[in-house]
Design a protein around this motif. Structure first.
Motif, mmCIF file in Angstrom:
data_model
loop_
_atom_site.group_PDB
_atom_site.id
_atom_site.type_symbol
_atom_site.label_atom_id
_atom_site.label_comp_id
_atom_site.label_asym_id
_atom_site.label_seq_id
_atom_site.Cartn_x
_atom_site.Cartn_y
_atom_site.Cartn_z
ATOM 1 N N ASN A 102 0.816 -1.206 0.000
ATOM 2 C CA ASN A 102 0.000 0.000 0.000
ATOM 3 C C ASN A 102 0.854 1.262 0.000
ATOM 4 O OD1 ASN A 102 -1.993 1.989 0.498
ATOM 5 N ND2 ASN A 102 -1.921 1.603 2.677
ATOM 6 N N TYR A 103 1.772 1.376 0.936
ATOM 7 C CA TYR A 103 2.501 2.634 1.095
ATOM 8 C C TYR A 103 3.638 2.801 0.089
ATOM 9 C CZ TYR A 103 -0.298 3.894 5.066
ATOM 10 O OH TYR A 103 -1.367 4.249 5.854
ATOM 11 N N THR A 104 4.099 1.713 -0.524
ATOM 12 C CA THR A 104 5.011 1.880 -1.658
ATOM 13 C C THR A 104 4.301 2.657 -2.760
ATOM 14 O OG1 THR A 104 6.267 -0.146 -1.204
ATOM 15 C CG2 THR A 104 6.299 0.679 -3.468
ATOM 16 N N LEU A 105 3.083 2.237 -3.067
ATOM 17 C CA LEU A 105 2.307 2.894 -4.117
ATOM 18 C C LEU A 105 1.801 4.261 -3.681
ATOM 19 C CD1 LEU A 105 0.308 -0.256 -5.250
ATOM 20 C CD2 LEU A 105 2.025 0.941 -6.607
ATOM 21 N N LEU A 106 1.338 4.368 -2.416
ATOM 22 C CA LEU A 106 0.738 5.613 -1.956
ATOM 23 C C LEU A 106 1.766 6.737 -1.872
ATOM 24 C CD1 LEU A 106 -2.008 5.932 0.689
ATOM 25 C CD2 LEU A 106 -0.054 7.463 0.814
ATOM 26 N N PHE A 107 2.937 6.481 -1.317
ATOM 27 C CA PHE A 107 3.953 7.528 -1.199
ATOM 28 C C PHE A 107 4.502 7.908 -2.567
ATOM 29 C CE2 PHE A 107 3.484 7.289 3.178
ATOM 30 C CZ PHE A 107 4.400 8.079 3.863
ATOM 31 N N TRP A 108 4.706 6.904 -3.443
ATOM 32 C CA TRP A 108 5.169 7.244 -4.795
ATOM 33 C C TRP A 108 4.100 8.046 -5.517
ATOM 34 C CZ3 TRP A 108 3.432 6.535 -9.757
ATOM 35 C CH2 TRP A 108 4.343 6.840 -10.771
ATOM 36 N N PRO A 123 3.924 15.405 -15.113
ATOM 37 C CA PRO A 123 3.356 14.583 -16.193
ATOM 38 C C PRO A 123 2.926 13.204 -15.729
ATOM 39 C CG PRO A 123 5.745 14.795 -16.414
ATOM 40 C CD PRO A 123 5.328 15.768 -15.359
ATOM 41 N N LEU A 124 3.337 12.807 -14.527
ATOM 42 C CA LEU A 124 2.957 11.495 -13.998
ATOM 43 C C LEU A 124 1.784 11.580 -13.030
ATOM 44 C CD1 LEU A 124 6.492 9.931 -13.334
ATOM 45 C CD2 LEU A 124 4.940 9.463 -15.238
ATOM 46 N N GLU A 125 1.043 12.700 -13.052
ATOM 47 C CA GLU A 125 -0.068 12.870 -12.113
ATOM 48 C C GLU A 125 -1.091 11.742 -12.226
ATOM 49 O OE1 GLU A 125 -2.018 16.600 -12.294
ATOM 50 O OE2 GLU A 125 -0.355 17.723 -11.426
ATOM 51 N N ALA A 126 -1.494 11.404 -13.434
ATOM 52 C CA ALA A 126 -2.498 10.356 -13.616
ATOM 53 C C ALA A 126 -1.992 9.028 -13.074
ATOM 54 C CB ALA A 126 -2.864 10.227 -15.094
ATOM 55 N N TRP A 127 -0.730 8.711 -13.353
ATOM 56 C CA TRP A 127 -0.156 7.476 -12.824
ATOM 57 C C TRP A 127 -0.044 7.539 -11.303
ATOM 58 C CZ3 TRP A 127 -0.106 3.271 -15.528
ATOM 59 C CH2 TRP A 127 -0.011 3.336 -16.923
ATOM 60 N N GLY A 128 0.236 8.730 -10.771
ATOM 61 C CA GLY A 128 0.300 8.880 -9.325
ATOM 62 C C GLY A 128 -1.032 8.578 -8.662
ATOM 63 N N LEU A 129 -2.113 9.127 -9.228
ATOM 64 C CA LEU A 129 -3.439 8.852 -8.677
ATOM 65 C C LEU A 129 -3.809 7.380 -8.829
ATOM 66 C CD1 LEU A 129 -5.419 11.995 -9.915
ATOM 67 C CD2 LEU A 129 -4.612 11.519 -7.599
ATOM 68 N N ALA A 130 -3.428 6.785 -9.953
ATOM 69 C CA ALA A 130 -3.684 5.354 -10.154
ATOM 70 C C ALA A 130 -2.928 4.522 -9.121
ATOM 71 C CB ALA A 130 -3.289 4.950 -11.572
ATOM 72 N N ALA A 131 -1.699 4.933 -8.800
ATOM 73 C CA ALA A 131 -0.912 4.217 -7.796
ATOM 74 C C ALA A 131 -1.574 4.315 -6.424
ATOM 75 C CB ALA A 131 0.505 4.777 -7.738
ATOM 76 N N VAL A 132 -2.111 5.492 -6.087
ATOM 77 C CA VAL A 132 -2.810 5.655 -4.809
ATOM 78 C C VAL A 132 -4.026 4.738 -4.757
ATOM 79 C CG1 VAL A 132 -4.116 7.267 -3.374
ATOM 80 C CG2 VAL A 132 -1.988 8.010 -4.448
ATOM 81 N N ALA A 133 -4.789 4.669 -5.850
ATOM 82 C CA ALA A 133 -5.965 3.792 -5.900
ATOM 83 C C ALA A 133 -5.555 2.324 -5.753
ATOM 84 C CB ALA A 133 -6.726 4.011 -7.204
ATOM 85 N N ALA A 134 -4.493 1.917 -6.442
ATOM 86 C CA ALA A 134 -4.035 0.529 -6.343
ATOM 87 C C ALA A 134 -3.546 0.212 -4.933
ATOM 88 C CB ALA A 134 -2.921 0.277 -7.363
ATOM 89 N N GLY A 135 -2.835 1.151 -4.333
ATOM 90 C CA GLY A 135 -2.377 0.952 -2.959
ATOM 91 C C GLY A 135 -3.538 0.825 -1.993
ATOM 92 N N THR A 136 -4.567 1.631 -2.193
ATOM 93 C CA THR A 136 -5.750 1.566 -1.330
ATOM 94 C C THR A 136 -6.444 0.218 -1.458
ATOM 95 O OG1 THR A 136 -6.043 3.952 -1.624
ATOM 96 C CG2 THR A 136 -7.895 2.728 -0.707
#
Length: 295
Positions: free
Chosen positions: A76-82, A150-163
């Motif tokens: 979770n937090y690997t994805l959320l912090f990234w 430019p990685l904002e969309a991927w960042g939000l996707a990473a937060v969703a996957a981490g959740t």
């Protein structure tokens, strides 16, 4: 105002503010390295706090404890912090908090076989539409992307996957939650997750002595202190008290308050964009969370 109401306000404020130190700290040290530092320190503190209960872990629960720690905290937090390092903090908070009830419904269905009735289906659909609005301007290469990371969309996707990983871990933790003291369970999950985060950081990031030294310097040091004391120790303690006194529904209402604080702080302190698409998406996701949390 009652004492529990005051504690609820403190918890919402603390959890709403945690996104800012994540963003600030991740601009000076690698984000997963920052997460590892937070969870290693917080895990050790929790286990010291647990005292004589620290070893009250049944042998039958150890493998599940390990697996849930890796899901709840390492994955979770690997994805959320990234993700938070690349996405606006307010939107990251909305995606995280508002999808927890929805992903928990899905995880409970997949793992425990709990039925999903019409109300729950409505929550899932509404939350999905809300996510589409949050991603819309970024996925289509709109103005916010051009002005931001430019990685904002991927960042939000990473937060969703981490959740999602967090919710799966939480459901899998239910069978062992009553087998040991709560602080013992949380402490070991936090520490094991921190060790996993350290391994992930060393595998994925370039971490040097300068990053280790930065943990003790401004502004990373106050960021870590706030994340450990506020986000982990204070927030967790208050939440567990409210679960006991108020029940899961009322205690879970932080999901509507903390993201609003995170959005306000992100806009005011970091100048993060928040337009009509984000507002509509947030409104729909909060509505979905309300339906999912309803008794």
């Amino acid at each position: 105002m009652s004492r529990n109401a005051l504690l609820f306000a403190v918890m919402c404020l603390v959890w709403g503010l945690t996104w800012l130190p994540v963003k600030v700290g991740a601009t000076h040290v690698p984000p997963v390295f920052l997460a590892a530092a937070r969870f290693l320190i917080a895990g050790l503190a929790m286990l010291v706090w647990a005292g004589r209960d620290v070893l009250k872990v049944p042998a039958s629960a150890r493998w599940r404890l390990l697996g849930t720690a890796l899901l709840l905290n390492t994955g979770n937090y690997t994805l959320l912090f990234w993700g938070t390092a690349h996405a606006p903090t307010g939107l990251a908070a909305i995606v995280n908090f508002a999808t927890i009830p929805i992903f928990t419904l899905l995880a409970s269905r997949a793992i425990e076989g709990q039925a999903i009735n019409g109300r729950k289906i409505a929550a899932i659909v509404l939350g999905t539409v809300g996510l589409v609005f949050l991603f819309a301007s970024r996925a289509m290469g709109g103005l916010n992307v051009a002005q931001g990371d430019p990685l904002e969309a991927w960042g939000l996707a990473a937060v969703a996957a981490g959740t999602l990983l967090y919710c799966v871990g939480a459901v899998l933790s239910r069978p062992i939650a009553g087998a040991m003291p709560t602080l013992t369970l949380a402490g070991w999950q936090t520490l094991i997750g921190g060790i996993g985060l350290a391994i992930m950081s060393l595998s994925l990031e370039r971490v040097g002595l300068a990053d280790v030294r930065a943990l003790g310097q401004w502004p990373v040091l106050p960021a870590v202190v706030f994340l450990v004391i506020g986000g982990s120790l204070m927030g967790f303690t208050i939440y567990m008290r409210l679960l006991r006194d108020w029940g899961a529904f009322r205690a879970g209402l932080y999901a509507f308050v903390s993201p609003a604080i995170a959005v306000g702080v992100g806009v005011a302190a970091l100048g993060e964009p928040f337009g009509w698409a984000e507002a509509v998406g947030a409104f729909l996701m909060f509505g979905a969370a309300a339906i999912a949390l309803k008794r």
